[in-house]
Design a protein around this motif. Structure first.
Motif, PDB file in Angstrom:
ATOM      1  N   GLN A 139       0.253 -22.879   2.112  1.00  0.00           N
ATOM      2  CA  GLN A 139      -0.814 -21.997   1.640  1.00  0.00           C
ATOM      3  C   GLN A 139      -1.035 -20.802   2.569  1.00  0.00           C
ATOM      4  OE1 GLN A 139      -2.831 -22.468  -1.409  1.00  0.00           O
ATOM      5  NE2 GLN A 139      -2.862 -20.302  -0.870  1.00  0.00           N
ATOM      6  N   GLN A 140      -1.042 -21.030   3.857  1.00  0.00           N
ATOM      7  CA  GLN A 140      -1.281 -19.936   4.801  1.00  0.00           C
ATOM      8  C   GLN A 140      -0.203 -18.868   4.700  1.00  0.00           C
ATOM      9  OE1 GLN A 140      -1.940 -21.216   8.843  1.00  0.00           O
ATOM     10  NE2 GLN A 140      -2.040 -19.130   9.650  1.00  0.00           N
ATOM     11  N   GLU A 141       1.054 -19.297   4.618  1.00  0.00           N
ATOM     12  CA  GLU A 141       2.162 -18.343   4.518  1.00  0.00           C
ATOM     13  C   GLU A 141       2.120 -17.601   3.179  1.00  0.00           C
ATOM     14  OE1 GLU A 141       2.341 -21.463   5.457  1.00  0.00           O
ATOM     15  OE2 GLU A 141       3.785 -21.768   7.085  1.00  0.00           O
ATOM     16  N   ILE A 142       1.760 -18.308   2.112  1.00  0.00           N
ATOM     17  CA  ILE A 142       1.652 -17.684   0.782  1.00  0.00           C
ATOM     18  C   ILE A 142       0.560 -16.623   0.795  1.00  0.00           C
ATOM     19  CG2 ILE A 142       0.967 -18.128  -1.608  1.00  0.00           C
ATOM     20  CD1 ILE A 142       2.340 -20.907  -1.259  1.00  0.00           C
ATOM     21  N   ASP A 143      -0.593 -16.965   1.359  1.00  0.00           N
ATOM     22  CA  ASP A 143      -1.689 -15.998   1.460  1.00  0.00           C
ATOM     23  C   ASP A 143      -1.259 -14.764   2.258  1.00  0.00           C
ATOM     24  OD1 ASP A 143      -3.351 -17.653   0.020  1.00  0.00           O
ATOM     25  OD2 ASP A 143      -4.358 -18.492   1.779  1.00  0.00           O
ATOM     26  N   SER A 144      -0.462 -14.976   3.282  1.00  0.00           N
ATOM     27  CA  SER A 144      -0.006 -13.858   4.117  1.00  0.00           C
ATOM     28  C   SER A 144       0.868 -12.898   3.330  1.00  0.00           C
ATOM     29  CB  SER A 144       0.757 -14.388   5.334  1.00  0.00           C
ATOM     30  OG  SER A 144      -0.100 -15.125   6.186  1.00  0.00           O
ATOM     31  N   VAL A 145       1.694 -13.442   2.432  1.00  0.00           N
ATOM     32  CA  VAL A 145       2.538 -12.583   1.594  1.00  0.00           C
ATOM     33  C   VAL A 145       1.676 -11.721   0.691  1.00  0.00           C
ATOM     34  CG1 VAL A 145       4.218 -12.558  -0.297  1.00  0.00           C
ATOM     35  CG2 VAL A 145       4.557 -14.098   1.644  1.00  0.00           C
ATOM     36  N   PHE A 146       0.717 -12.332   0.019  1.00  0.00           N
ATOM     37  CA  PHE A 146      -0.161 -11.572  -0.873  1.00  0.00           C
ATOM     38  C   PHE A 146      -0.956 -10.513  -0.105  1.00  0.00           C
ATOM     39  CE2 PHE A 146      -0.137 -15.495  -3.714  1.00  0.00           C
ATOM     40  CZ  PHE A 146       0.729 -14.926  -4.644  1.00  0.00           C
ATOM     41  N   THR A 147      -1.441 -10.879   1.060  1.00  0.00           N
ATOM     42  CA  THR A 147      -2.209  -9.932   1.875  1.00  0.00           C
ATOM     43  C   THR A 147      -1.363  -8.732   2.272  1.00  0.00           C
ATOM     44  OG1 THR A 147      -3.643 -11.673   2.755  1.00  0.00           O
ATOM     45  CG2 THR A 147      -3.490  -9.644   4.030  1.00  0.00           C
ATOM     46  N   ALA A 148      -0.127  -8.997   2.675  1.00  0.00           N
ATOM     47  CA  ALA A 148       0.762  -7.920   3.102  1.00  0.00           C
ATOM     48  C   ALA A 148       1.103  -6.986   1.942  1.00  0.00           C
ATOM     49  CB  ALA A 148       2.038  -8.511   3.695  1.00  0.00           C
ATOM     50  N   VAL A 149       1.370  -7.557   0.762  1.00  0.00           N
ATOM     51  CA  VAL A 149       1.688  -6.725  -0.406  1.00  0.00           C
ATOM     52  C   VAL A 149       0.483  -5.869  -0.786  1.00  0.00           C
ATOM     53  CG1 VAL A 149       2.256  -6.766  -2.869  1.00  0.00           C
ATOM     54  CG2 VAL A 149       3.466  -8.269  -1.279  1.00  0.00           C
ATOM     55  N   ASN A 150      -0.706  -6.460  -0.793  1.00  0.00           N
ATOM     56  CA  ASN A 150      -1.913  -5.693  -1.097  1.00  0.00           C
ATOM     57  C   ASN A 150      -2.138  -4.572  -0.092  1.00  0.00           C
ATOM     58  OD1 ASN A 150      -3.155  -6.632  -3.480  1.00  0.00           O
ATOM     59  ND2 ASN A 150      -3.908  -8.458  -2.445  1.00  0.00           N
ATOM     60  N   LYS A 151      -1.980  -4.877   1.189  1.00  0.00           N
ATOM     61  CA  LYS A 151      -2.197  -3.870   2.234  1.00  0.00           C
ATOM     62  C   LYS A 151      -1.236  -2.702   2.084  1.00  0.00           C
ATOM     63  CE  LYS A 151      -3.856  -2.280   6.178  1.00  0.00           C
ATOM     64  NZ  LYS A 151      -3.058  -1.040   6.232  1.00  0.00           N
ATOM     65  N   SER A 152      -0.056  -2.980   1.584  1.00  0.00           N
ATOM     66  CA  SER A 152       0.941  -1.932   1.419  1.00  0.00           C
ATOM     67  C   SER A 152       0.791  -1.172   0.106  1.00  0.00           C
ATOM     68  CB  SER A 152       2.345  -2.546   1.493  1.00  0.00           C
ATOM     69  OG  SER A 152       3.344  -1.554   1.352  1.00  0.00           O
ATOM     70  N   MET A 153       0.574  -1.900  -1.021  1.00  0.00           N
ATOM     71  CA  MET A 153       0.772  -1.264  -2.319  1.00  0.00           C
ATOM     72  C   MET A 153      -0.329  -1.429  -3.350  1.00  0.00           C
ATOM     73  SD  MET A 153       4.848  -1.999  -2.823  1.00  0.00           S
ATOM     74  CE  MET A 153       4.842  -3.562  -1.923  1.00  0.00           C
ATOM     75  N   SER A 154      -1.474  -1.999  -3.016  1.00  0.00           N
ATOM     76  CA  SER A 154      -2.539  -2.134  -4.001  1.00  0.00           C
ATOM     77  C   SER A 154      -3.375  -0.861  -4.090  1.00  0.00           C
ATOM     78  CB  SER A 154      -3.451  -3.309  -3.663  1.00  0.00           C
ATOM     79  OG  SER A 154      -4.541  -3.344  -4.565  1.00  0.00           O
ATOM     80  N   THR A 155      -3.432  -0.273  -5.277  1.00  0.00           N
ATOM     81  CA  THR A 155      -4.251   0.924  -5.484  1.00  0.00           C
ATOM     82  C   THR A 155      -5.734   0.581  -5.559  1.00  0.00           C
ATOM     83  OG1 THR A 155      -3.902   0.705  -7.879  1.00  0.00           O
ATOM     84  CG2 THR A 155      -2.410   2.170  -6.675  1.00  0.00           C
ATOM     85  N   TYR A 156      -6.068  -0.704  -5.596  1.00  0.00           N
ATOM     86  CA  TYR A 156      -7.467  -1.116  -5.666  1.00  0.00           C
ATOM     87  C   TYR A 156      -8.077  -1.352  -4.294  1.00  0.00           C
ATOM     88  CZ  TYR A 156      -6.932  -1.543 -10.688  1.00  0.00           C
ATOM     89  OH  TYR A 156      -6.726  -1.269 -12.006  1.00  0.00           O
ATOM     90  N   ILE A 157      -7.271  -1.235  -3.253  1.00  0.00           N
ATOM     91  CA  ILE A 157      -7.775  -1.380  -1.889  1.00  0.00           C
ATOM     92  C   ILE A 157      -7.795   0.000  -1.235  1.00  0.00           C
ATOM     93  CG2 ILE A 157      -7.332  -2.404   0.373  1.00  0.00           C
ATOM     94  CD1 ILE A 157      -6.047  -4.764  -1.033  1.00  0.00           C
ATOM     95  N   PRO A 158      -8.965   0.535  -0.902  1.00  0.00           N
ATOM     96  CA  PRO A 158      -9.069   1.916  -0.405  1.00  0.00           C
ATOM     97  C   PRO A 158      -8.267   2.203   0.855  1.00  0.00           C
ATOM     98  CG  PRO A 158     -11.224   1.089  -1.053  1.00  0.00           C
ATOM     99  CD  PRO A 158     -10.294  -0.086  -1.088  1.00  0.00           C
ATOM    100  N   ASP A 159      -8.103   1.204   1.746  1.00  0.00           N
ATOM    101  CA  ASP A 159      -7.394   1.477   2.990  1.00  0.00           C
ATOM    102  C   ASP A 159      -5.944   0.982   2.969  1.00  0.00           C
ATOM    103  OD1 ASP A 159      -7.902  -1.216   3.048  1.00  0.00           O
ATOM    104  OD2 ASP A 159      -8.559  -1.275   5.146  1.00  0.00           O
TER     105      ASP A 159
END
Length: 338
Positions: A56-76
């Motif tokens: 679970q921790q590693e899976i969450d890390s993947v999602f977090t990294a993808v969001n930080k890089s490419m999510s248009t819904y995250i302002p930063d």
């Protein structure tokens, strides 16, 4: 095009009966599963091993990294900063890989897959940005900000745009890419049998050892709450796209706007294609092509598929009489269950 991290379709469902491990001929094989919500949708990560595991921790890390890089819904996120005109952002390896693959598929599909439609996605009310009332003149004025040939990845790993108002939207490929990263995680862990699903997109490796067969997948009927067909998936990725569920109704005019935007015209696509399911070596590639085929007229998509062998597809569409028809490549036919 199909762009969203917030609301995503799920055109595929797992054949759960084939995934239950309460009774198995291999008692030393454990079904490990992580479920939850990420990227605006749900996920189910199943991986088989000879011991109980929890990634679970590693899976969450993947999602977090993808969001930080490419999510248009995250302002930063990096993509949000770039969309606001910051040309100093040094993009990470994930962004670089998605950018390069997007460029490749943009060229191969003659521009039907184009992640620079972000400004239009916002204007039509399908993104995080401000929605505006669009007519033909308004669309024409925004088309100057569309075209992947107008952007570049520099040697210093920054993004160069011809116009600062060009907005990227990788949501039609980033979810598939996230699943590929999860698959890479499983491979690194030495897992030989897994089924990864995020919002209906899938990567399957090995087999369901309870049945000693490839993983069973049901593809939903776009016109009914039931399975249309079932397939066996092994060492392959699948992505789906459809307009029949995701649309917006204008509160003033009552007009229906589907989420697929034609990058050629800038307008939301009025199409007789109901759903597309694509098989490919990677989920990012399948995801992007599923989007491209939804933006094409069905005749153009079929012609494209007949000329290549790298991907397979199953398209459900309406003919000129409004009757439901299907097209399936020979490669897709081979995985369909009788």
């Amino acid at each position: 095009m199909n762009y969203c991290f917030k609301t995503c379709k799920a055109l595929t469902t797992l054949l759960l009966a084939g995934l239950l491990f309460s009774c198995t001929s291999e008692p030393n094989i454990f079904k490990n599963q992580n479920v939850g919500a990420a990227l605006g949708t749900s996920y189910s990560i199943i991986y088989l091993a000879d011991e109980e595991l929890n990634y679970q921790q590693e899976i969450d890390s993947v999602f977090t990294a993808v969001n930080k890089s490419m999510s248009t819904y995250i302002p930063d996120s990096d993509i949000s900063k770039i969309n606001r005109g910051d040309s100093t952002v040094v993009v990470d390896e994930m962004f670089q890989e998605v950018f390069q693959l997007s460029k490749q598929i943009y060229e191969k599909t003659d521009g039907y897959f184009d992640p620079t439609v972000g400004t239009l996605v916002n204007a039509w009310g399908f993104g995080p940005g401000k929605q505006v009332l669009l007519d033909s003149l308004g669309v024409d004025s925004l088309m100057q900000y569309v075209g992947f040939e107008k952007v570049a990845l520099t040697a210093s790993k920054t993004i160069r745009k011809e116009n600062r108002n060009i907005h990227f939207d990788f949501n039609a490929i980033a979810k598939g890419y996230a699943i590929d990263r999860l698959a890479a995680l499983m491979d690194k862990k030495g897992i030989q049998h897994y089924l990864l699903e995020v919002g209906g997109e899938l990567v399957a490796k090995g087999e369901n050892t309870a049945s000693n067969r490839a993983w069973g997948i049901a593809i939903q009927d776009p016109e009914a709450e039931q399975a249309k067909i079932s397939i066996r998936l092994q060492d392959k990725a699948m992505a789906s796209s459809g307009n029949y569920r995701k649309f917006r109704i204008d509160s003033v005019t009552g007009k229906k706007y589907v989420h697929t935007i034609d990058p050629k015209t800038g307008f939301t696509k009025s199409s007789n294609t109901l759903a597309v399911n694509v098989l490919a070596a990677t989920c990012a590639r399948a995801d992007a092509y599923a989007t491209a085929f939804m933006a094409m007229d069905v005749e153009v998509a079929v012609k494209y598929l007949m000329k290549q062998r790298a991907i397979d597809a199953y398209i459900i569409y309406l003919d000129e009489n409004g009757e439901t028809e299907e097209f399936m490549t020979e490669g897709f036919k081979k995985v369909v269950l009788d």
